[in-house]
Design an enzyme around this catalytic site. Structure first.
Site, mmCIF file in Angstrom:
data_model
loop_
_atom_site.group_PDB
_atom_site.id
_atom_site.type_symbol
_atom_site.label_atom_id
_atom_site.label_comp_id
_atom_site.label_asym_id
_atom_site.label_seq_id
_atom_site.Cartn_x
_atom_site.Cartn_y
_atom_site.Cartn_z
ATOM 1 N N MET A 48 17.724 -33.718 16.912
ATOM 2 C CA MET A 48 18.127 -34.735 17.894
ATOM 3 C C MET A 48 19.602 -35.097 17.696
ATOM 4 S SD MET A 48 14.831 -37.050 18.659
ATOM 5 C CE MET A 48 14.974 -38.189 17.314
ATOM 6 N N GLY A 49 20.342 -34.257 16.954
ATOM 7 C CA GLY A 49 21.774 -34.507 16.810
ATOM 8 C C GLY A 49 22.099 -35.558 15.764
ATOM 9 N N HIS A 80 23.586 -34.205 9.928
ATOM 10 C CA HIS A 80 23.986 -34.483 8.547
ATOM 11 C C HIS A 80 23.584 -33.297 7.680
ATOM 12 C CE1 HIS A 80 19.739 -35.319 8.083
ATOM 13 N NE2 HIS A 80 19.795 -36.300 8.964
ATOM 14 N N GLU A 81 23.813 -33.422 6.371
ATOM 15 C CA GLU A 81 23.541 -32.297 5.464
ATOM 16 C C GLU A 81 22.069 -31.856 5.475
ATOM 17 O OE1 GLU A 81 25.382 -30.177 3.432
ATOM 18 O OE2 GLU A 81 27.059 -30.930 4.621
ATOM 19 N N HIS A 112 20.106 -31.656 8.205
ATOM 20 C CA HIS A 112 20.054 -30.694 9.309
ATOM 21 C C HIS A 112 20.742 -29.386 8.911
ATOM 22 C CE1 HIS A 112 20.131 -34.611 11.734
ATOM 23 N NE2 HIS A 112 19.002 -34.050 12.117
ATOM 24 N N GLN A 152 9.201 -39.035 22.878
ATOM 25 C CA GLN A 152 8.680 -39.350 21.548
ATOM 26 C C GLN A 152 9.086 -40.750 21.069
ATOM 27 O OE1 GLN A 152 10.834 -35.891 19.855
ATOM 28 N NE2 GLN A 152 11.226 -37.194 18.091
ATOM 29 N N LYS A 201 11.128 -33.907 5.049
ATOM 30 C CA LYS A 201 11.379 -35.332 5.288
ATOM 31 C C LYS A 201 10.379 -35.914 6.293
ATOM 32 C CE LYS A 201 13.861 -39.134 6.303
ATOM 33 N NZ LYS A 201 13.757 -39.253 7.720
ATOM 34 N N SER A 225 19.110 -39.283 6.831
ATOM 35 C CA SER A 225 18.483 -39.473 8.141
ATOM 36 C C SER A 225 19.540 -39.977 9.108
ATOM 37 C CB SER A 225 17.362 -40.512 8.024
ATOM 38 O OG SER A 225 17.003 -40.986 9.309
HETATM 39 P P1 AMP Z 1 15.889 -35.014 13.685
HETATM 40 O O1 AMP Z 1 17.230 -34.716 14.252
HETATM 41 O O2 AMP Z 1 15.815 -36.287 12.915
HETATM 42 O O3 AMP Z 1 14.782 -34.856 14.700
HETATM 43 O O4 AMP Z 1 15.619 -33.896 12.584
HETATM 44 C C1 AMP Z 1 15.689 -32.526 12.911
HETATM 45 C C2 AMP Z 1 15.114 -31.726 11.767
HETATM 46 O O5 AMP Z 1 15.866 -31.992 10.580
HETATM 47 C C3 AMP Z 1 13.655 -32.095 11.453
HETATM 48 O O6 AMP Z 1 12.928 -30.920 11.154
HETATM 49 C C4 AMP Z 1 13.806 -32.984 10.256
HETATM 50 O O7 AMP Z 1 12.658 -32.996 9.428
HETATM 51 C C5 AMP Z 1 14.978 -32.343 9.543
HETATM 52 N N1 AMP Z 1 15.590 -33.299 8.624
HETATM 53 C C6 AMP Z 1 15.994 -34.572 8.887
HETATM 54 N N2 AMP Z 1 16.455 -35.173 7.773
HETATM 55 C C7 AMP Z 1 16.341 -34.260 6.773
HETATM 56 C C8 AMP Z 1 16.642 -34.277 5.360
HETATM 57 N N3 AMP Z 1 17.137 -35.347 4.770
HETATM 58 N N4 AMP Z 1 16.390 -33.154 4.656
HETATM 59 C C9 AMP Z 1 15.864 -32.057 5.245
HETATM 60 N N5 AMP Z 1 15.565 -31.983 6.556
HETATM 61 C C10 AMP Z 1 15.788 -33.060 7.318
#
Ligand code: AMP
Length: 282
Positions: free
Chosen positions: A30-31, A34-35, A37, A61, A149, A185
């Site tokens: 979702m953009g 960070h590290e 991603h 969601q 996560k 996050s």
């Molecule tokens: P999001 O952008 O929050 O929807 O996350 C996209 C993907 O990145 C999802 O599969 C998350 O589980 C993963 N992700 C987010 N935070 C972390 C993290 N700290 N370490 C590893 N993967 C992450």
């Protein structure tokens, strides 16, 4: 890096790669990258010929009182970071292309979606399962990468991929953390400086209880007590949605620990909702 906004063009592009026997590694996000991603992106790049990332803040969601409108968006910086990581394709659709007028299909992974976060965020995992199914059908990856996560999300996506005979292999990658243990996050950006330090309390709690389990604490009820006491001792944690020990496959709460279990927490700091988890083997 090719930026593709239209699902049909994304599908055609992937088909071209697959016809040439290239593997595609895909990271849906979702953009506000960070590290965490980027660790997924690096894994995808290592294991595949073509790396594709999507950035899409999926409205279905988010609940009616959640943070859809204030969710951090920083598309220019994200594009820059993905270029630096030598990503081949960025899929960047908008709502009108993902959910055009007349859209009527939803995917519900029963049972798993109602537990843990599902109980506090009704409909959340229906939105996740639906958008992930769409993204997998559009990008057609050989492998799709998800972070531990969001543990419940990985269990639900795996179940859905299996149940719907989706082609992609679902790969789960470890949680990337700050030095003090706070899981990275996009939502950490909401934390005020004084909350930021206290947020590492979730990881400390998981770590402490993990140690106690390894030292012989095997009662689910006592573990829940320990977690609630530790988290309750942090005045900046304003609510604990859940803090417990689960079967990592069924997500049922465990009463008597044997084998591998999942410790998981969802807690609120003011308006920010934090989640974290840890797998422990005895
Ligand atoms: P999001 O952008 O929050 O929807 O996350 C996209 C993907 O990145 C999802 O599969 C998350 O589980 C993963 N992700 C987010 N935070 C972390 C993290 N700290 N370490 C590893 N993967 C992450």
């Amino acid at each position: 890096m090719e930026i593709i906004r239209i699902p049909r063009i994304m599908q055609d592009t992937s088909r071209g790669h697959l016809l040439r026997s290239r593997t595609i590694g895909f990271v849906p996000t979702m953009g506000a990258l960070h590290e965490g991603h980027l660790s997924l992106v690096r894994m995808a790049r290592e294991e595949n010929n073509v790396t594709a990332v999507s950035i899409y803040v999926n409205p279905t969601q988010f609940g009616p009182n959640e943070d859809l409108t204030k969710y951090p968006r920083q598309i220019d910086a994200d594009i820059e970071r993905l270029r630096e990581e030598a990503v081949d394709i960025l899929f960047l659709p908008d709502d009108s292309l993902m959910y055009p007028a007349g859209f009527a299909t939803e995917i519900e992974v029963k049972g798993l979606s109602e537990r843990m976060c599902g109980h506090f965020r009704p409909g959340h995992f229906r939105g996740v399962a639906t958008v992930v199914a769409k993204l997998l059908n559009i990008v057609r990856p050989t492998r799709a990468y998800f972070g531990q996560k969001d543990f419940q999300q990985t269990v639900i996506v795996r179940r859905m991929a299996k149940d719907l005979n989706l082609d992609a292999e679902i790969v789960i990658c470890p949680t990337i953390r700050e030095e003090d243990g706070l899981a990275l996050s996009s939502r950490n950006a909401y934390l005020q400086p004084h909350q930021r330090a206290a947020a590492a309390g979730l990881y400390k709690c998981l770590n402490n209880v993990s140690r106690e389990i390894k030292a012989g604490l095997h009662s689910g009820a006592r573990i829940r007590d320990r977690m609630e006491n530790m988290l309750g001792g942090e005045p900046l944690i304003s609510a604990i949605d859940y803090a417990s020990v689960y079967d990592p496959e069924t997500l049922d709460e465990v009463e008597d620990i044997t084998g591998e279990v999942l410790l998981a927490i969802a807690a609120r700091m003011g308006t920010t909702r934090l989640i974290d988890n840890m797998l422990v083997s005895v």
